[in-house]
Design a protein around this motif. Structure first.
Motif, short mmCIF file in Angstrom:
data_model
loop_
_atom_site.label_atom_id
_atom_site.label_comp_id
_atom_site.label_asym_id
_atom_site.label_seq_id
_atom_site.Cartn_x
_atom_site.Cartn_y
_atom_site.Cartn_z
N LEU A 131 0.79 -1.23 0.00
CA LEU A 131 0.00 0.00 0.00
C LEU A 131 0.82 1.28 0.00
CD1 LEU A 131 -2.84 -1.00 2.43
CD2 LEU A 131 -3.15 -0.09 0.13
N LEU A 132 1.82 1.35 0.84
CA LEU A 132 2.55 2.61 1.00
C LEU A 132 3.12 3.16 -0.32
CD1 LEU A 132 4.20 2.21 4.50
CD2 LEU A 132 2.51 3.92 3.80
N PRO A 133 3.71 2.33 -1.18
CA PRO A 133 4.24 2.88 -2.44
C PRO A 133 3.14 3.46 -3.35
CG PRO A 133 5.17 0.71 -2.02
CD PRO A 133 4.08 0.92 -1.02
N ARG A 134 1.91 3.06 -3.14
CA ARG A 134 0.80 3.52 -3.99
C ARG A 134 0.12 4.78 -3.45
NH1 ARG A 134 -1.26 -2.61 -4.24
NH2 ARG A 134 -0.69 -3.12 -6.37
N LEU A 135 0.45 5.21 -2.25
CA LEU A 135 -0.31 6.29 -1.63
C LEU A 135 0.15 7.69 -2.01
CD1 LEU A 135 -1.02 4.97 1.96
CD2 LEU A 135 -2.46 4.88 -0.08
N ASP A 136 1.39 7.85 -2.38
CA ASP A 136 1.90 9.19 -2.68
C ASP A 136 1.05 9.90 -3.74
OD1 ASP A 136 4.09 11.16 -2.22
OD2 ASP A 136 4.30 10.87 -4.39
N SER A 137 0.61 9.17 -4.73
CA SER A 137 -0.19 9.78 -5.81
C SER A 137 -1.59 10.18 -5.33
CB SER A 137 -0.29 8.83 -7.00
OG SER A 137 -1.01 7.67 -6.64
N HIS A 138 -1.96 9.78 -4.13
CA HIS A 138 -3.28 10.12 -3.57
C HIS A 138 -3.20 11.22 -2.52
CE1 HIS A 138 -5.46 7.01 -5.68
NE2 HIS A 138 -4.44 6.23 -5.44
N LEU A 139 -2.00 11.70 -2.25
CA LEU A 139 -1.85 12.75 -1.25
C LEU A 139 -1.84 14.14 -1.88
CD1 LEU A 139 0.90 11.43 1.20
CD2 LEU A 139 -1.50 11.87 1.72
N ALA A 140 -2.61 15.04 -1.29
CA ALA A 140 -2.54 16.44 -1.67
C ALA A 140 -1.19 16.98 -1.20
CB ALA A 140 -3.69 17.21 -1.01
N GLU A 141 -0.81 18.14 -1.70
CA GLU A 141 0.44 18.75 -1.25
C GLU A 141 0.41 18.90 0.26
OE1 GLU A 141 2.94 22.80 -2.04
OE2 GLU A 141 1.66 22.03 -3.64
N GLU A 142 1.49 18.53 0.91
CA GLU A 142 1.61 18.56 2.37
C GLU A 142 0.68 17.55 3.06
OE1 GLU A 142 3.97 20.39 4.04
OE2 GLU A 142 4.68 21.05 2.09
N GLY A 143 0.18 16.57 2.31
CA GLY A 143 -0.72 15.56 2.88
C GLY A 143 0.00 14.64 3.85
N LEU A 144 -0.78 13.99 4.69
CA LEU A 144 -0.25 13.10 5.73
C LEU A 144 -0.93 11.74 5.67
CD1 LEU A 144 -0.36 15.67 8.66
CD2 LEU A 144 1.70 14.87 7.49
N VAL A 145 -0.20 10.71 6.06
CA VAL A 145 -0.75 9.36 6.18
C VAL A 145 -0.68 8.97 7.65
CG1 VAL A 145 -0.46 6.91 5.60
CG2 VAL A 145 -0.09 8.66 3.85
N TYR A 146 -1.85 8.63 8.20
CA TYR A 146 -1.89 8.06 9.55
C TYR A 146 -1.84 6.56 9.39
CZ TYR A 146 -3.66 6.08 13.81
OH TYR A 146 -3.79 5.32 14.93
N LEU A 147 -0.91 5.93 10.08
CA LEU A 147 -0.68 4.50 9.94
C LEU A 147 -0.76 3.83 11.30
CD1 LEU A 147 0.47 2.13 8.19
CD2 LEU A 147 2.71 2.96 8.81
N GLU A 148 -1.53 2.74 11.37
CA GLU A 148 -1.64 1.97 12.61
C GLU A 148 -1.24 0.54 12.30
OE1 GLU A 148 -5.36 1.07 15.44
OE2 GLU A 148 -5.14 3.19 14.91
N SER A 149 -0.39 -0.05 13.16
CA SER A 149 0.06 -1.42 12.92
C SER A 149 0.50 -2.07 14.23
CB SER A 149 1.20 -1.44 11.90
OG SER A 149 2.33 -0.76 12.42
N ASP A 150 0.96 -3.30 14.11
CA ASP A 150 1.39 -4.03 15.31
C ASP A 150 2.89 -3.86 15.58
OD1 ASP A 150 2.22 -5.53 13.15
OD2 ASP A 150 1.36 -7.41 13.87
N SER A 151 3.59 -3.07 14.74
CA SER A 151 5.01 -2.77 14.98
C SER A 151 5.37 -1.52 14.19
CB SER A 151 5.89 -3.94 14.54
OG SER A 151 5.77 -4.15 13.15
N PHE A 152 6.42 -0.83 14.62
CA PHE A 152 6.88 0.32 13.85
C PHE A 152 7.58 -0.17 12.60
CE2 PHE A 152 6.84 2.58 18.05
CZ PHE A 152 5.83 3.47 17.71
N ARG A 153 7.39 0.54 11.51
CA ARG A 153 8.02 0.20 10.25
C ARG A 153 9.50 0.58 10.28
NH1 ARG A 153 7.51 2.81 6.18
NH2 ARG A 153 7.47 4.76 7.24
N GLU A 154 10.24 -0.08 9.43
CA GLU A 154 11.63 0.32 9.23
C GLU A 154 11.61 1.60 8.39
OE1 GLU A 154 14.51 -1.00 10.42
OE2 GLU A 154 13.19 -2.31 11.60
N PRO A 155 12.46 2.57 8.70
CA PRO A 155 12.50 3.80 7.88
C PRO A 155 12.83 3.45 6.43
CG PRO A 155 13.84 4.03 9.86
CD PRO A 155 13.41 2.59 9.79
#
Length: 181
Positions: A131-155
């Motif tokens: 999902l994450l690689p596909r989301l940039d094209s759906h964000l307005a300028e200065e847009g944010l993604v709130y992400l909830e999961s069972d562990s922190f992602r690797e940067p």
């Protein structure tokens, strides 16, 4: 409050939403929603939001309650969709659009851009790498993604972690796209 969630701010503050049983339904807790909307700002006026795995609808209804201009909720489970429709009617939520579709198909087919994308997929499906690689094209300028999961992602090279928190076993982050400003 089994199968119920309370809206914590805005015009529908203290209203109760109901939802069906489901192994993958984990409404975002009051504590986490309070933190996230402190980060985003209490007033969501003028913002468009996408609640990609709507589930109980807690994040999308919360954003609409706080004045979001539009909220698109995407959900594929028929029983959950019925509960969302019921709650939409109960609240008279005219700025919320409910889309009955698989989240990945929605991301691949819809071309709209959003100021905030709420992303809380079923943990067991491990959908974040897809999902994450596909989301940039759906964000307005200065847009944010709130992400909830069972562990922190690797940067990674595409996303900057703007804020993050931990509540019990839930890891949550607010991400900014490095490509999108």
């Amino acid at each position: 409050m089994r199968n119920k969630v309370r809206i914590i701010g805005g015009q529908w503050r203290s209203r109760i939403l109901t939802f069906p049983d489901g192994a993958d339904l984990r409404p975002t807790s009051d504590r986490i929603r309070e933190t996230v909307f402190n980060w985003l700002g209490q007033d969501m006026s003028g913002r468009s939001c996408l609640d990609l795995f709507a589930g109980s609808g807690a994040m999308g209804f919360e954003a609409a309650s706080r004045g979001a201009e539009s909220v698109v909720m995407v959900e594929s489970n028929a029983a959950v969709l019925q509960a969302l429709k019921f709650n939409l009617g109960k609240l008279g939520a005219e700025r919320i659009e409910l889309v009955a579709m698989d989240a990945l198909k929605f991301v691949d087919s819809d071309r709209r851009r959003f100021n905030v994308i709420f992303l809380d997929p079923p943990y067991r499906l491990n959908l974040l790498p897809k999902l994450l690689p596909r989301l940039d094209s759906h964000l307005a300028e200065e847009g944010l993604v709130y992400l909830e999961s069972d562990s922190f992602r690797e940067p990674d090279e595409d996303w900057l972690v703007w804020r993050k928190g931990l509540a019990g076993k839930v890891h949550y982050e607010l991400l900014k796209s490095k490509k999108n400003g």
